[in-house]
Design a protein around this motif. Structure first.
Motif, PDB file in Angstrom:
ATOM      1  N   VAL A  48       0.860  -1.185   0.000  1.00 22.96           N
ATOM      2  CA  VAL A  48       0.000   0.000   0.000  1.00 22.96           C
ATOM      3  C   VAL A  48       0.892   1.230   0.000  1.00 22.96           C
ATOM      4  O   VAL A  48       1.900   1.272   0.712  1.00 22.96           O
ATOM      5  CB  VAL A  48      -0.924   0.060   1.232  1.00 22.96           C
ATOM      6  CG1 VAL A  48      -2.027   1.097   1.021  1.00 22.96           C
ATOM      7  CG2 VAL A  48      -1.520  -1.297   1.559  1.00 22.96           C
ATOM      8  N   ALA A  49       0.533   2.228  -0.799  1.00 18.43           N
ATOM      9  CA  ALA A  49       1.308   3.472  -0.838  1.00 18.43           C
ATOM     10  C   ALA A  49       0.366   4.646  -0.979  1.00 18.43           C
ATOM     11  O   ALA A  49      -0.759   4.511  -1.475  1.00 18.43           O
ATOM     12  CB  ALA A  49       2.306   3.447  -1.995  1.00 18.43           C
ATOM     13  N   TYR A  50       0.857   5.818  -0.555  1.00 19.72           N
ATOM     14  CA  TYR A  50       0.080   7.042  -0.740  1.00 19.72           C
ATOM     15  C   TYR A  50       1.047   8.182  -1.028  1.00 19.72           C
ATOM     16  O   TYR A  50       2.082   8.304  -0.364  1.00 19.72           O
ATOM     17  CB  TYR A  50      -0.778   7.354   0.481  1.00 19.72           C
ATOM     18  CG  TYR A  50      -1.862   8.357   0.181  1.00 19.72           C
ATOM     19  CD1 TYR A  50      -2.931   8.006  -0.640  1.00 19.72           C
ATOM     20  CD2 TYR A  50      -1.814   9.652   0.683  1.00 19.72           C
ATOM     21  CE1 TYR A  50      -3.931   8.912  -0.940  1.00 19.72           C
ATOM     22  CE2 TYR A  50      -2.805  10.563   0.389  1.00 19.72           C
ATOM     23  CZ  TYR A  50      -3.862  10.188  -0.421  1.00 19.72           C
ATOM     24  OH  TYR A  50      -4.837  11.093  -0.735  1.00 19.72           O
ATOM     25  N   PRO A  51       0.711   9.061  -2.026  1.00 20.88           N
ATOM     26  CA  PRO A  51       1.701  10.024  -2.508  1.00 20.88           C
ATOM     27  C   PRO A  51       1.519  11.463  -2.035  1.00 20.88           C
ATOM     28  O   PRO A  51       2.129  12.357  -2.615  1.00 20.88           O
ATOM     29  CB  PRO A  51       1.486   9.957  -4.024  1.00 20.88           C
ATOM     30  CG  PRO A  51       0.006   9.776  -4.159  1.00 20.88           C
ATOM     31  CD  PRO A  51      -0.419   8.945  -2.975  1.00 20.88           C
ATOM     32  N   ALA A  52       0.722  11.712  -1.009  1.00 23.07           N
ATOM     33  CA  ALA A  52       0.507  13.102  -0.593  1.00 23.07           C
ATOM     34  C   ALA A  52       0.136  13.162   0.879  1.00 23.07           C
ATOM     35  O   ALA A  52      -0.459  12.226   1.420  1.00 23.07           O
ATOM     36  CB  ALA A  52      -0.579  13.771  -1.439  1.00 23.07           C
TER      37      ALA A  52
END
Length: 381
Positions: A236-240
């Motif tokens: 899982v990743a999130y960019p902000a």
């Protein structure tokens, strides 16, 4: 103070996620009609895609429809011809048939758009409480035999028999994606009459749910997880920085335990921004990454680049291409990670639609433009 900020961010996440989950998908902005070219014979040398590519486009009336691009990367055909906008859809990787929702009905068509069948009718929506009988989010099992969908809870429809069973009632369960072996199903859960929204793992064999054991400020929502091919875990990743904390995590699918690979804070006032992780067959992890300042981290327009690392998300990290992707909206990796198909907004406006381009992970190869507009990219057979 840091804990207070994270608590506020999580609460905001829940509010916005409920709003996002309560509405069916529609293509945003005013878009030109998607091209619809007749099928033409192609040779093996013409085939740049490993599979057919399905996506959301718009018809001549401006309605959202499902289109299919052939493996030559040029030939496009409109698959659905509904008189209303199509909602969520999913493609069987077995035969290319498509399950989708339109007019609160669950429909099934063959890969070429023929043999349109009505599977279920959710009836008219109650304008005062539209979520009560909304039918949405169909998801195929990997063997193509089951369609999970949301309607008064989680339902499983058997394609061969036409039988449908409500397996988890009451709460608003939104199917997201099956594990590659079909043994587990990722879901988003909206608790009625509350702002509680979170992702869980459903086990069809035991009809039970595994919750995530979050750590280090992690919080997952709305199906951003990416399964590993062995079905044992997902990334899982999130960019902000904002509604969710940025970073990169790995989750054990059996226990729900969360391991932080890239914490939100990178030190010196910077943040680790990551998106669209994919563990390829070569054992390497591919994803979009930027180490950004606070200003970039909050803008949702950080200069992400395509990187490759060991499975831990850190060891041996190298940038694969010079381009930056400030307006990345979604990405679809080739199974062998030889390229990634990117949908990105052409301007800073989220309502401008998504240009679709192919970028090889070998920087010596040039970008290949695919579509002037496309969303909800999926591989077919």
């Amino acid at each position: 103070m840091k804990k207070d900020f994270r608590l506020i961010a999580v609460l905001l996440t829940l509010v916005f996620a409920v709003l996002a989950c309560s509405s069916s998908f529609e293509v945003v902005g005013t878009q030109p009609p998607s091209p619809d070219q007749s099928d033409t014979p192609t040779t093996a040398s013409d085939q740049i895609l490993p599979h057919t590519l399905y996506y959301f486009g718009t018809d001549n009336a401006g309605l959202t429809q499902i289109f299919r691009m052939e493996r030559d990367g040029r030939t496009v055909k409109q698959i659905t011809h509904e008189t209303v906008a199509v909602g969520r859809y999913d493609v069987s990787r077995v035969d290319g048939s498509v399950a989708y929702v339109a007019n609160n009905q669950l429909l099934l068509i063959a890969a070429d758009g023929s043999d349109r069948r009505l599977l279920l009718d959710g009836g008219p929506l109650d304008p005062n409480s539209p979520m009560e009988n909304r039918l949405y989010f169909p998801v195929f099992s990997p063997d193509g035999q089951t369609i999970a969908y949301a309607y008064h809870g989680l339902n499983l429809y058997q394609v061969t028999t036409g039988d449908s069973q409500l397996v988890l009632p009451y709460e608003l369960y939104r199917p997201e994606k099956y594990s590659p072996d079909g043994a587990k199903l990722l879901m988003t859960v909206n608790v009625p009459n509350s702002d509680a929204t979170h992702d869980v793992i459903y086990d069809p064999a035991t009809n039970s749910i595994v919750n995530f054991n979050y750590a280090d400020g992690a919080f997952f929502c709305c199906g951003r997880e990416k399964w590993t091919q062995d079905s044992l875990s997902f990334y899982v990743a999130y960019p902000a920085m904002g509604m969710l904390s940025p970073g990169l995590w790995k989750v054990d699918a059996a226990s729900g335990n969360v391991t932080t690979l890239l914490p939100s804070e990178a030190g010196d006032g910077n943040f680790n921004l990551a998106d669209e992780p994919y563990l390829a067959s070569d054992g390497q992890l591919y994803y979009f990454f930027a180490n950004a300042s606070s200003a970039d981290s909050y803008s949702d327009r950080a200069p992400l680049q395509i990187v490759r690392t060991a499975p831990d998300g850190v060891t041996g990290r190298i940038v694969l291409r010079p381009e930056t992707f400030e307006t990345l909206s979604e990405a679809l990796w080739a199974p062998d990670a030889s390229f990634v198909i990117v949908a990105k907004t052409p301007t800073d406006s989220a309502n401008a639609g998504s240009i679709v381009e192919l970028y090889y992970t070998d920087a010596a190869k040039s970008m290949v433009p695919l579509l002037p507009f496309g969303q909800r990219l999926q591989w077919g057979p």
